[in-house]
Design a protein around this motif. Structure first.
Motif, PDB file in Angstrom:
ATOM      1  N   ALA A  44     -66.369  30.928  54.599  1.00  0.00           N
ATOM      2  CA  ALA A  44     -67.297  32.026  54.871  1.00  0.00           C
ATOM      3  C   ALA A  44     -66.744  33.341  54.331  1.00  0.00           C
ATOM      4  CB  ALA A  44     -67.565  32.132  56.363  1.00  0.00           C
ATOM      5  N   ILE A  45     -65.431  33.533  54.426  1.00  0.00           N
ATOM      6  CA  ILE A  45     -64.808  34.743  53.867  1.00  0.00           C
ATOM      7  C   ILE A  45     -64.978  34.773  52.353  1.00  0.00           C
ATOM      8  CG2 ILE A  45     -62.589  35.877  53.456  1.00  0.00           C
ATOM      9  CD1 ILE A  45     -61.742  35.043  56.237  1.00  0.00           C
ATOM     10  N   SER A  46     -64.815  33.603  51.707  1.00  0.00           N
ATOM     11  CA  SER A  46     -64.970  33.525  50.257  1.00  0.00           C
ATOM     12  C   SER A  46     -66.394  33.872  49.840  1.00  0.00           C
ATOM     13  CB  SER A  46     -64.599  32.119  49.770  1.00  0.00           C
ATOM     14  OG  SER A  46     -64.813  31.987  48.384  1.00  0.00           O
ATOM     15  N   VAL A  47     -67.376  33.327  50.558  1.00  0.00           N
ATOM     16  CA  VAL A  47     -68.787  33.603  50.237  1.00  0.00           C
ATOM     17  C   VAL A  47     -69.110  35.070  50.485  1.00  0.00           C
ATOM     18  CG1 VAL A  47     -71.184  33.086  50.858  1.00  0.00           C
ATOM     19  CG2 VAL A  47     -69.503  31.235  50.678  1.00  0.00           C
ATOM     20  N   LEU A  52     -70.220  40.691  48.499  1.00  0.00           N
ATOM     21  CA  LEU A  52     -69.836  42.094  48.377  1.00  0.00           C
ATOM     22  C   LEU A  52     -69.575  42.481  46.924  1.00  0.00           C
ATOM     23  CD1 LEU A  52     -67.473  42.577  51.458  1.00  0.00           C
ATOM     24  CD2 LEU A  52     -69.815  43.394  51.175  1.00  0.00           C
ATOM     25  N   ILE A  53     -68.994  41.571  46.154  1.00  0.00           N
ATOM     26  CA  ILE A  53     -68.747  41.858  44.738  1.00  0.00           C
ATOM     27  C   ILE A  53     -70.065  42.060  43.998  1.00  0.00           C
ATOM     28  CG2 ILE A  53     -67.943  40.816  42.578  1.00  0.00           C
ATOM     29  CD1 ILE A  53     -65.627  39.591  44.204  1.00  0.00           C
ATOM     30  N   MET A 188     -60.148  40.711  52.017  1.00  0.00           N
ATOM     31  CA  MET A 188     -61.495  41.010  52.500  1.00  0.00           C
ATOM     32  C   MET A 188     -61.594  42.457  52.975  1.00  0.00           C
ATOM     33  SD  MET A 188     -64.406  39.557  52.871  1.00  0.00           S
ATOM     34  CE  MET A 188     -65.960  39.868  53.698  1.00  0.00           C
ATOM     35  N   TYR A 189     -60.582  42.930  53.663  1.00  0.00           N
ATOM     36  CA  TYR A 189     -60.580  44.321  54.136  1.00  0.00           C
ATOM     37  C   TYR A 189     -60.549  45.300  52.952  1.00  0.00           C
ATOM     38  CZ  TYR A 189     -60.056  43.294  59.100  1.00  0.00           C
ATOM     39  OH  TYR A 189     -60.287  42.891  60.394  1.00  0.00           O
ATOM     40  N   VAL A 190     -59.735  44.994  51.942  1.00  0.00           N
ATOM     41  CA  VAL A 190     -59.675  45.852  50.754  1.00  0.00           C
ATOM     42  C   VAL A 190     -61.028  45.884  50.055  1.00  0.00           C
ATOM     43  CG1 VAL A 190     -58.588  46.179  48.501  1.00  0.00           C
ATOM     44  CG2 VAL A 190     -57.212  45.441  50.445  1.00  0.00           C
ATOM     45  N   LEU A 191     -61.669  44.719  49.958  1.00  0.00           N
ATOM     46  CA  LEU A 191     -62.975  44.633  49.312  1.00  0.00           C
ATOM     47  C   LEU A 191     -64.037  45.385  50.107  1.00  0.00           C
ATOM     48  CD1 LEU A 191     -64.683  43.523  47.028  1.00  0.00           C
ATOM     49  CD2 LEU A 191     -64.885  41.366  48.286  1.00  0.00           C
ATOM     50  N   MET A 192     -63.993  45.287  51.422  1.00  0.00           N
ATOM     51  CA  MET A 192     -64.964  46.007  52.255  1.00  0.00           C
ATOM     52  C   MET A 192     -64.782  47.514  52.111  1.00  0.00           C
ATOM     53  SD  MET A 192     -65.505  43.860  55.792  1.00  0.00           S
ATOM     54  CE  MET A 192     -63.815  44.024  56.340  1.00  0.00           C
TER      55      MET A 192
END
Length: 301
Positions: A44-47, A52-53, A188-192
């Motif tokens: 789910a994190i990967s999806v 987000l990308i 995930m946090y960096v991407l968010m």
């Protein structure tokens, strides 16, 4: 669209009028967003990361197509340039530079912006189908170059690039939390954070003098020019900023997968990014996230 729903719904209007209720909802949303990576499965994190990308990619394209009204079919070129620049700077092969994540990310943004200038200046006077064809040609040139055996020593060629770098966790996190956060959760946090920053920048641009100039060009370029808007400047500016945002999305995509190849940057990526902003109406900032979820998230579900 989401814009009409939020503007016409009576319940939403009441919430927007109540400052305390808005603050409570904002705190709850932030709490959910910050705790979600620990509650989701690795898949789910990967999806979610992929969504987000593509949302970041859609926000960049939205400036060009949705606001300034320039029909660009080769947006994948800037996405690929950002990804390959970041990959070449952080991977041990083929160049062996192995830059840190922040430095490689900054250089990827700069190179993507430079490519936006290179593309934007020659096409500043083109419109409609001619603009779409030229940008599509540029995207194909980039794809052919990274797939070429002649440039394999510099781009990895058909084999692509592997072992691409990821953001390193700060040491204070380990001492603060007792143990390091899992790599996929930290990423995930960096991407968010990057998505939130992009969202803020795009929002500020859309409701600034620059955004109003883009909207004037979108409505009627001839009338906008007659009213004193420097259409060529603002059209090139939209392409440059959109290219920088696409480069950021490409860098995160490369870092997330730790591998990229020419097959990751085909014409369908441009089609998907265009679909992301069309789903909920062009020019809609929240629609980019909804469109990314529908285009990339729903098929995974």
């Amino acid at each position: 669209s989401l814009r009409s729903f939020f503007s016409k719904n009576p319940a939403i209007r009441k919430v927007r009028a109540n400052r305390l209720l808005r603050a409570v909802i904002l705190v709850l949303v932030l709490a959910f967003v910050l705790t979600a990576p620990f509650l989701l499965s690795p898949y789910a994190i990967s999806v979610t990361g992929l969504i987000l990308i593509y949302a970041i990619l859609g926000l960049g394209l939205n400036l060009i197509v949705g606001l300034s009204g320039q029909l660009v079919f080769g947006f994948v070129a800037f996405y690929a340039i950002g990804a390959y620049t970041f990959a070449l700077l952080t991977a041990p092969r083929p160049l062996g530079l192995e830059f840190s994540f922040p430095l490689a990310f900054a250089v990827a943004l700069a190179i993507s912006g430079l490519s936006g200038i290179i593309v934007g200046l020659p096409i500043m006077n083109l419109r409609g189908d001619y603009l779409a064809i030229v940008t599509l040609g540029f995207a194909e040139i980039v794809r052919v170059l990274v797939n070429s055996n002649l440039l394999a020593d510099f781009t990895g060629g058909p084999q692509g690039i592997k072992d691409i770098g990821q953001p390193a966790q700060p040491r204070f996190l380990a001492s603060l939390l007792g143990k390091p956060v899992a790599e996929n959760i930290y990423f995930m946090y960096v991407l968010m954070f990057c998505f939130a920053l992009t969202l803020y920048v795009v929002f500020r641009l859309q409701y600034s003098r620059v955004g109003r100039s883009w909207e004037a060009i979108h409505e009627d370029e001839t009338v906008a020019q007659a009213c004193g808007v420097s259409t060529g400047y603002y059209k090139v500016l939209a392409v440059i900023i959109g290219a920088v945002i696409a480069g950021a999305a490409g860098a995160f995509y490369a870092s997330r997968n730790t591998y990229i190849g020419p097959g990751d940057f085909v014409f369908m990526v441009s089609v998907n990014s265009l679909a992301v902003i069309v789903v909920d109406g062009m020019g809609s900032i929240p629609g980019a996230l909804v469109g990314a979820f529908i285009i990339k998230g729903v098929p995974e579900l």
